[in-house]
Design a protein around this motif. Structure first.
Motif, PDB file in Angstrom:
ATOM      1  N   MET A 199       0.825  -1.208   0.000  1.00 39.06           N
ATOM      2  CA  MET A 199       0.000   0.000   0.000  1.00 39.06           C
ATOM      3  C   MET A 199       0.864   1.265   0.000  1.00 39.06           C
ATOM      4  O   MET A 199       0.535   2.256  -0.661  1.00 39.06           O
ATOM      5  CB  MET A 199      -0.927  -0.007   1.211  1.00 39.06           C
ATOM      6  CG  MET A 199      -2.103  -0.963   1.083  1.00 39.06           C
ATOM      7  SD  MET A 199      -3.295  -0.466  -0.198  1.00 39.06           S
ATOM      8  CE  MET A 199      -4.025   0.994   0.565  1.00 39.06           C
ATOM      9  N   THR A 200       1.970   1.227   0.724  1.00 39.24           N
ATOM     10  CA  THR A 200       2.903   2.353   0.695  1.00 39.24           C
ATOM     11  C   THR A 200       3.451   2.543  -0.712  1.00 39.24           C
ATOM     12  O   THR A 200       3.512   3.658  -1.235  1.00 39.24           O
ATOM     13  CB  THR A 200       4.054   2.113   1.682  1.00 39.24           C
ATOM     14  OG1 THR A 200       3.532   2.059   3.010  1.00 39.24           O
ATOM     15  CG2 THR A 200       5.092   3.234   1.607  1.00 39.24           C
ATOM     16  N   ALA A 201       3.831   1.446  -1.349  1.00 41.34           N
ATOM     17  CA  ALA A 201       4.431   1.513  -2.678  1.00 41.34           C
ATOM     18  C   ALA A 201       3.463   2.025  -3.729  1.00 41.34           C
ATOM     19  O   ALA A 201       3.874   2.709  -4.679  1.00 41.34           O
ATOM     20  CB  ALA A 201       4.957   0.133  -3.077  1.00 41.34           C
ATOM     21  N   LEU A 202       2.175   1.715  -3.586  1.00 40.24           N
ATOM     22  CA  LEU A 202       1.216   1.958  -4.660  1.00 40.24           C
ATOM     23  C   LEU A 202       0.281   3.135  -4.415  1.00 40.24           C
ATOM     24  O   LEU A 202      -0.613   3.385  -5.217  1.00 40.24           O
ATOM     25  CB  LEU A 202       0.404   0.685  -4.916  1.00 40.24           C
ATOM     26  CG  LEU A 202       1.230  -0.437  -5.548  1.00 40.24           C
ATOM     27  CD1 LEU A 202       0.514  -1.765  -5.433  1.00 40.24           C
ATOM     28  CD2 LEU A 202       1.534  -0.106  -7.005  1.00 40.24           C
ATOM     29  N   THR A 203       0.502   3.871  -3.328  1.00 48.95           N
ATOM     30  CA  THR A 203      -0.323   5.062  -3.069  1.00 48.95           C
ATOM     31  C   THR A 203       0.554   6.249  -2.677  1.00 48.95           C
ATOM     32  O   THR A 203       0.284   6.914  -1.681  1.00 48.95           O
ATOM     33  CB  THR A 203      -1.360   4.789  -1.963  1.00 48.95           C
ATOM     34  OG1 THR A 203      -0.666   4.458  -0.744  1.00 48.95           O
ATOM     35  CG2 THR A 203      -2.303   3.656  -2.340  1.00 48.95           C
ATOM     36  N   TYR A 222      -6.021  -1.022  -5.398  1.00 44.36           N
ATOM     37  CA  TYR A 222      -6.531  -0.690  -6.740  1.00 44.36           C
ATOM     38  C   TYR A 222      -7.578   0.420  -6.700  1.00 44.36           C
ATOM     39  O   TYR A 222      -7.827   1.077  -7.715  1.00 44.36           O
ATOM     40  CB  TYR A 222      -7.104  -1.939  -7.403  1.00 44.36           C
ATOM     41  CG  TYR A 222      -7.256  -1.788  -8.900  1.00 44.36           C
ATOM     42  CD1 TYR A 222      -6.136  -1.829  -9.737  1.00 44.36           C
ATOM     43  CD2 TYR A 222      -8.506  -1.586  -9.473  1.00 44.36           C
ATOM     44  CE1 TYR A 222      -6.264  -1.682 -11.105  1.00 44.36           C
ATOM     45  CE2 TYR A 222      -8.643  -1.446 -10.842  1.00 44.36           C
ATOM     46  CZ  TYR A 222      -7.522  -1.490 -11.654  1.00 44.36           C
ATOM     47  OH  TYR A 222      -7.649  -1.338 -13.012  1.00 44.36           O
ATOM     48  N   THR A 223      -8.159   0.646  -5.538  1.00 40.69           N
ATOM     49  CA  THR A 223      -9.107   1.759  -5.401  1.00 40.69           C
ATOM     50  C   THR A 223      -8.439   3.081  -5.761  1.00 40.69           C
ATOM     51  O   THR A 223      -9.103   4.012  -6.237  1.00 40.69           O
ATOM     52  CB  THR A 223      -9.636   1.807  -3.953  1.00 40.69           C
ATOM     53  OG1 THR A 223     -10.352   0.593  -3.675  1.00 40.69           O
ATOM     54  CG2 THR A 223     -10.542   3.015  -3.725  1.00 40.69           C
ATOM     55  N   ASP A 262      -6.011   5.257 -10.002  1.00 42.77           N
ATOM     56  CA  ASP A 262      -6.101   6.461 -10.840  1.00 42.77           C
ATOM     57  C   ASP A 262      -5.295   7.621 -10.272  1.00 42.77           C
ATOM     58  O   ASP A 262      -5.090   8.629 -10.962  1.00 42.77           O
ATOM     59  CB  ASP A 262      -7.559   6.896 -11.013  1.00 42.77           C
ATOM     60  CG  ASP A 262      -8.358   5.923 -11.875  1.00 42.77           C
ATOM     61  OD1 ASP A 262      -7.725   5.154 -12.617  1.00 42.77           O
ATOM     62  OD2 ASP A 262      -9.599   5.926 -11.781  1.00 42.77           O
ATOM     63  N   GLN A 263      -4.841   7.508  -9.033  1.00 40.91           N
ATOM     64  CA  GLN A 263      -4.039   8.566  -8.422  1.00 40.91           C
ATOM     65  C   GLN A 263      -2.534   8.312  -8.523  1.00 40.91           C
ATOM     66  O   GLN A 263      -1.741   9.067  -7.961  1.00 40.91           O
ATOM     67  CB  GLN A 263      -4.443   8.748  -6.960  1.00 40.91           C
ATOM     68  CG  GLN A 263      -5.898   9.199  -6.784  1.00 40.91           C
ATOM     69  CD  GLN A 263      -6.239   9.514  -5.346  1.00 40.91           C
ATOM     70  OE1 GLN A 263      -5.565  10.321  -4.680  1.00 40.91           O
ATOM     71  NE2 GLN A 263      -7.296   8.899  -4.841  1.00 40.91           N
ATOM     72  N   LEU A 264      -2.143   7.272  -9.239  1.00 38.12           N
ATOM     73  CA  LEU A 264      -0.728   7.048  -9.474  1.00 38.12           C
ATOM     74  C   LEU A 264      -0.182   8.132 -10.393  1.00 38.12           C
ATOM     75  O   LEU A 264      -0.862   8.541 -11.342  1.00 38.12           O
ATOM     76  CB  LEU A 264      -0.490   5.670 -10.100  1.00 38.12           C
ATOM     77  CG  LEU A 264      -0.666   4.467  -9.182  1.00 38.12           C
ATOM     78  CD1 LEU A 264      -0.574   3.179  -9.988  1.00 38.12           C
ATOM     79  CD2 LEU A 264       0.373   4.473  -8.070  1.00 38.12           C
ATOM     80  N   PRO A 265       1.034   8.602 -10.159  1.00 33.77           N
ATOM     81  CA  PRO A 265       1.628   9.611 -11.044  1.00 33.77           C
ATOM     82  C   PRO A 265       1.754   9.086 -12.471  1.00 33.77           C
ATOM     83  O   PRO A 265       1.894   7.877 -12.694  1.00 33.77           O
ATOM     84  CB  PRO A 265       3.014   9.850 -10.426  1.00 33.77           C
ATOM     85  CG  PRO A 265       2.925   9.325  -9.028  1.00 33.77           C
ATOM     86  CD  PRO A 265       1.921   8.223  -9.046  1.00 33.77           C
TER      87      PRO A 265
END
Length: 339
Positions: free
Chosen positions: A179-183, A260-261, A264-267
């Motif tokens: 979760m740290t890695a992906l948000t 995955y929620t 869409d906020q990934l750079p």
């Protein structure tokens, strides 16, 4: 990227893996300690004492029990320096498991990772965090994000190359790591932790050992594997305590805890190399949680960025993950990811 798993099997005795704290339905009863923390009801005396002891860190750490945030005494990390430190070494943030309810950064199970990290030339920061008895979601996640920010803010002090950050977690710690890695840019998941917000919590590489990923589907996944009667969706499960309510009570709330929620906020320029590994005899977390995560993550990052493997016959917290051979493979992955 993917491999074909063998069927999920139980041990000959039916015992759960790791510390013998799990019941036959793969859940864990726990008790509240005098200090308000949780400990497994079937834990050994040593485990229970650990839950009651003030966290002073490991005597083997170069910097034990370093405070990385200001909300809680639980927000500490032990920092280990490589023998031949260069003053600008890559760092591995190690995040322990424990069902979000117990354990700390000195747990035995993560010692092979710490020792191998130092031997391979990494600064290693072993992180503790608030348990679900103290702060529900996103509490522990907010803490781990803050730990990464602290290391960046103090990179010169600890001889860290702030552009080479990996995060490595096992079990619940693997969830907090992924979760740290992906948000990295989801402000809401910083929660109530405001320390070093000018720094990024982004990482370059992720190592996930047998982590839970999508809480809402855990019961259904075990049922599909032929194991019925699990109670992850009940209010008594580790994951429900972490979410702050029964997982099955409110699907929308539960899915605020799923990576995955926030996809869409990934750079736009987001990159990540991920190593995901699980055992097909895991009776604490369905191995399909890792399998599904790897497949979905490959859709986002590309298959070349995701390394996924199943260790046949391995249980949750199995020693097979921590053999010299397996750790050597993980460190070869990290060397390439952080080059």
């Amino acid at each position: 990227m993917a491999c074909t798993p063998s069927p999920l099997v139980e041990s000959d005795t039916g015992d759960m893996t790791g510390p013998k704290m799990f019941d036959e339905n793969y859940t864990c009863d726990f008790v509240v300690m005098s200090d308000g923390t949780f400990a497994p009801a079937n834990a050994s005396t040593d485990d229970t004492a650990m839950a009651e002891t003030t966290n002073t860190g490991s005597e083997n750490a170069d910097y034990p029990a370093v405070s990385y945030a200001s909300n809680s005494d639980a927000q500490v990390m032990d920092i280990y320096l490589p023998e031949n430190a260069t003053g600008s070494d890559p760092v591995i943030v190690v995040v322990h498991g424990g069902g979000f309810m117990f354990g700390d950064q000195t747990m035995d199970i993560i010692q092979p990772v710490i020792e191998a990290g130092v031997a391979n030339g990494y600064v290693v920061a072993s992180v503790d965090y608030r348990k679900s008895s103290e702060a529900s979601f996103p509490g522990a996640l907010s803490d781990v994000k803050a730990a990464v920010r602290y290391l960046r803010a103090n990179a010169e002090t600890y001889g860290i190359n702030a552009d080479k950050v990996a995060i490595w977690g096992e079990s619940a710690g693997a969830y907090l790591s992924l979760m740290t890695a992906l948000t990295p840019e989801v402000e809401d998941l910083n929660g109530d932790v405001t320390d070093n917000l000018e720094q990024s919590s982004a990482v370059t590489a992720l190592v996930d050992f047998y982590g839970p990923v999508e809480f809402y589907t855990m019961d259904a996944e075990y049922e599909a594997l032929g194991i019925e009667g699990t109670t992850y969706s009940s209010e008594d499960s580790f994951e429900s305590a972490f979410v702050g309510q029964a997982i099955g009570e409110d699907e929308e709330t539960t899915y605020t805890t799923w990576w995955y929620t926030y996809v869409d906020q990934l750079p736009d320029d987001f990159t990540l190399s991920a190593w995901i590994q699980v055992g097909d005899s895991d009776t604490s977390v369905p191995y399909t949680q890792s399998q599904n995560f790897a497949e979905k993550l490959a859709e986002v990052l590309g298959e070349d960025s995701v390394t996924f493997g199943i260790i046949e016959g391995a249980e949750h917290e199995d020693d097979l993950f921590y053999t010299d051979d397996n750790l050597a493979q993980v460190f070869a992955f990290l060397a390439e990811a952080l080059n």
